[in-house]
Design a protein around this motif. Structure first.
Motif, short mmCIF file in Angstrom:
data_model
loop_
_atom_site.label_atom_id
_atom_site.label_comp_id
_atom_site.label_asym_id
_atom_site.label_seq_id
_atom_site.Cartn_x
_atom_site.Cartn_y
_atom_site.Cartn_z
N GLY A 10 0.55 16.85 -30.36
CA GLY A 10 1.31 16.07 -29.39
C GLY A 10 2.73 15.77 -29.86
N HIS A 11 3.00 15.97 -31.16
CA HIS A 11 4.36 15.73 -31.66
C HIS A 11 5.34 16.78 -31.17
CE1 HIS A 11 3.43 13.11 -35.46
NE2 HIS A 11 3.07 12.54 -34.34
N THR A 12 6.59 16.37 -31.07
CA THR A 12 7.66 17.34 -30.84
C THR A 12 8.31 17.59 -32.18
OG1 THR A 12 8.02 16.48 -28.63
CG2 THR A 12 9.82 17.73 -29.60
N ALA A 205 17.37 5.24 -29.60
CA ALA A 205 16.50 5.65 -30.71
C ALA A 205 17.01 5.06 -32.03
CB ALA A 205 16.45 7.17 -30.81
N GLY A 206 18.31 5.13 -32.24
CA GLY A 206 18.90 4.61 -33.47
C GLY A 206 18.64 3.12 -33.62
N ILE A 207 18.82 2.37 -32.54
CA ILE A 207 18.62 0.92 -32.60
C ILE A 207 17.13 0.61 -32.82
CG2 ILE A 207 18.87 -1.25 -31.36
CD1 ILE A 207 21.18 0.19 -29.79
N THR A 233 11.92 11.61 -27.60
CA THR A 233 10.74 12.45 -27.80
C THR A 233 10.72 13.10 -29.19
OG1 THR A 233 11.88 14.31 -26.84
CG2 THR A 233 10.47 13.02 -25.36
N PHE A 234 11.92 13.32 -29.79
CA PHE A 234 11.99 13.98 -31.09
C PHE A 234 11.38 13.14 -32.22
CE2 PHE A 234 15.42 16.02 -28.76
CZ PHE A 234 15.17 17.35 -29.04
#
Lengths: 402, 359
Positions: A10-12, A205-207, A233-234
């Motif tokens: 399920g991981h990207t 994502a960064g925060i 998603t990454f």
């Protein structure tokens, strides 16, 4: 932890090929990872592995972990007496033809052996300098070697990947610019942060990563439905942790005067089936959730505001300033200098802002090889511009004395 | 790490911002006074007001800002014991080394503790920073400072020369940062201290390329891979309000108008010369008739008398010509600062690729 330790179904994942190209692949239980001429293999072979390994693709069902590449030892580099004095630039030096190489491949000859065969058939190879021999081998490897690396999805690698793939879509938010934004905004576990993200969720994502699963991230959007941030998603983040931190609200809902339209509950006689009942309660739940997020915004006390938006920066700052604590940093990224210079001028004229400053992040990578260290021959010309300022509470005792 | 309350209390560390160039730390102690270029402030007056307040001085000499400390403000305000890391390097290194909440990080040397503060903030209460300083006095000062700043639970400081004695940590660190004169001596020790079950990363910070070359070789020999080198800067831009530049047609019109006036003036001069000649001829007749005139008596000669007012008039005209009815509102223009930082250090990065768990 917010992100998983090992690769799971399920991981990207981001896969780097010998050519340097990168591809993102979602790992399904039974799926194949297809990498064109570099081959393909079953994604499930990676399950349970740590991120960051390099594999040689032996067959679609077999991969082998390769040791990391080391710098080649050239010995005393001054002693390379060979020059290109006698090398003639033509196509006759390589006598092994394309068809012959294909035959060798079909006969099951390994990549390294093919490259060796090419070298032995190369009439001028020995005339090359040590550096140039190395370059030749590397070029051949990039062409034939079936070695792929599964990158660890760090903020840096994902930012680089998205920037290199489509910097326009990322509004020129380069990895270093993103890093500066996160530092200047003082994001840390437990903080309450406001964000306006039109960069596919990379800033979000960064925060989220810097909050580490605690605190609050409220994202203000210009779309009707909740945002779907593709950059997220990454990272394969723990969804429970993400949803406990991240909420979103669209601009209309930030307005205290605005009352969203809530359809009146249907009359008792119209709700007959369970499905209808469920729908009614779901709708009520959704509008309550939105209202809760609105209340959260209005309760204020946010520690920072980060912006990478298509909208005019000063209007965003002015709109959200009431919800920031005094001493809170505001950090805005833009691919263009003009909106930021205008916003800087407006903030400077306003006593409730301190030290508005615009910076242009600059980053240069070098090739670091013994005897051949130099800046890269081409580099990114811009990572955008960053405006930062600090919100100030103008105390009632302040009297402007000249 | 530092107060998270909305208002300032006794004993809090605050950052006093007078100007961009004058930023200093202050611990609130009632009874004390702060004397600055922009006035006198009593600590007691600051208690109870919100962090981030703009405060006027008691003696009316100006105002200051009292800010909540952040590692970045602390970096600007801190007492420099050594050359410190700047925010551009700090943020890039943090990002490349993938330092985040929960990370275990090694730093050597501690120096003035600028990066230590930033790291402690980023790794949060679930992470840990092991920092090493070989200069005893600096180590003690930094230790006391970390204690005062509530970082003791997150930061472990050791007074040790890591190049000689290593880190005494095994397979532990997610990230290592070496700001040492000879990082190549510490590279093998760093390799031992870093974890091998996941990607772990190292950064060596050296101002000179010769140091970089030795470091690259040492990292490779120690077993590191993916060695690369970066430089980063944050180039400051200055914004100044500039009147909207005028289109060149404006210059054309102004110069042509001036040309027209010049011609007008020439015509006037010709006319005046003709008149003067007439007068002279008459005067000549008068001299001939025996009327004597001296310079003293006449004061300024005729010719000068004629020119002076004319010049004044032409100045008036040209002033008028350069300010015609054009809308020239000020716009904020931005340009790079005249003098900027050109280099801080080379950032040499490398990593340890994980090894597969034995199954």
């Amino acid at each position: 932890m917010l992100s998983p330790d090992t690769i799971q179904a399920g991981h990207t994942v981001l896969v780097r090929m010998p050519s340097g190209e990168q591809k993102s692949v979602k790992l399904e239980q039974k799926g194949q990872i297809s990498l064109g001429k570099f081959g393909s293999f079953k994604g499930s072979l990676l399950f349970g592995h740590p991120y960051g390994l390099t594999y040689e693709i032996l067959s679609p069902t077999e991969i082998r972990v390769m040791p990391p590449k080391r710098l080649d030892d050239f010995g005393d580099v001054d002693a390379t007496a060979e020059t290109n004095e006698l090398i003639v630039d033509d196509t006759t030096s390589q006598t092994l033809t394309h068809d012959e190489i294909e035959k060798l491949k079909q006969a099951g000859m390994g990549t390294e052996a093919i490259i060796q065969a090419q070298i032995s058939q190369h009439s001028a190879f020995e005339l090359k300098t040590a550096f140039s021999k190395d370059k030749y081998k590397k070029r051949k490897e990039a062409k034939f070697l079936k070695a792929v690396t599964v990158l660890e999805p760090t903020l840096f690698t994902v930012a680089e990947h998205l920037f290199n793939k489509d910097h326009t879509k990322m509004r020129d938010l380069r990895s270093d610019a993103l890093a500066h934004m996160l530092t200047l905004s003082n994001v840390a576990p437990g903080k309450r942060v406001l964000v306006v993200d039109d960069v596919s969720g990379l800033l979000v994502a960064g925060i989220l990563e810097r909050l580490g699963g605690t605190g609050r991230l409220l994202s203000i959007t210009d779309i009707e439905s909740p945002p779907s941030y593709s950059a997220l998603t990454f990272f394969n983040y723990d969804q429970t942790l993400v949803s406990s931190c991240l909420a979103s609200l669209n601009w209309a809902m930030t307005d205290r005067e605005f009352t969203p339209f809530v359809p009146p509950p249907p009359e008792e006689k119209d709700v007959r089936t369970d499905r209808q009942r469920q729908r009614v309660s779901k709708r009520a739940q959704a509008s309550k959730e939105v209202q809760d997020v609105r209340e959260d915004l209005w309760s204020g006390d946010f520690d920072a505001l980060l912006v990478a938006s298509v909208h005019e920066p000063h209007s965003i700052i002015a709109h959200l300033a009431p919800y920031l604590r005094p001493s809170a940093p505001v950090v805005v990224h833009s691919p263009y200098p003009e909106p930021l210079s205008r916003a800087q001028a407006l903030l400077r004229a306003d006593p409730s802002w301190l030290g508005p400053t615009v910076h242009a992040p600059w980053m240069r990578q070098h090739q670091a090889l013994p005897g051949r260290t130099h800046p890269m021959m081409s580099m990114s010309g811009t990572g955008g511009y960053v405006l930062s300022a600090t919100k100030v509470y103008v105390h009632r005792f302040v009297q402007f004395v000249c | 790490m530092w107060s998270d309350a909305s208002t300032i209390a006794e004993g809090d560390l605050v950052i006093v911002w007078q100007t961009r160039e004058a930023i200093q730390p202050l611990v609130i102690e009632p009874g004390k006074e702060l004397q600055l270029r922009f006035g006198v402030y009593s600590h007691a007056d600051l208690i109870g007001i919100p962090f981030g307040s703009k405060v006027a001085s008691r003696n009316g000499k100006g105002f200051i800002h009292i800010l909540r400390p952040t590692p970045e403000l602390w970096t600007l305000a801190l007492p420099h014991r050594t050359q410190i890391l700047y925010v551009a390097d700090i943020s890039f290194i943090t990002s490349y080394l993938n330092i985040r909440p929960g990370s275990k990080v090694i730093e050597a040397g501690t120096g003035s503790g600028s990066f230590s503060h930033s790291l402690a903030r980023t790794i949060g209460p679930t992470g840990h920073l092991y920092t090493f300083e070989f200069h005893q006095q600096r180590a003690e000062k930094a230790r006391a400072e970390f204690e005062r700043h509530g970082m003791a639970g997150t930061v472990t400081l050791a007074h040790r020369n890591v190049c000689k004695d290593g880190f005494e940590l095994v397979d532990l660190a997610d990230a290592v940062f070496l700001d040492l004169p000879a990082p190549w001596e510490a590279a093998p020790h760093a390799y031992g201290a870093m974890r091998k079950d996941r990607m772990s990363r190292i950064c060596c910070f050296s101002p000179c390329i010769e140091q970089v070359l030795r470091t690259v070789t040492a990292l490779n020999d120690a077993g590191f891979s993916d060695i690369t080198l970066y430089e980063v800067l944050l180039n400051p831009l200055e914004v100044s309000p500039v009147p909207t530049p005028l289109p060149i047609a404006h210059a054309v019109a102004r110069l042509q108008a001036a040309e027209g006036r010049k011609e007008e003036r020439r015509q006037k001069q010709i006319a005046k010369a003709a008149r003067d000649r007439e007068v002279k001829e008459k005067d000549g007749d008068a001299v001939a008739a025996g009327v004597k005139r001296t310079h003293d008596e006449a004061g300024t000669p005729d010719s000068e008398e004629g020119i002076a007012p004319k010049r004044a008039r032409s100045e008036q005209e040209s002033a008028h010509a350069s300010a015609p009815e054009v809308d020239q509102p000020e716009v904020p223009f931005m340009k790079p600062q005249h003098e900027v930082r050109g280099h801080t250090s080379y950032l040499t990065f490398a990593c340890i690729r994980p090894s597969l768990p034995v199954t």
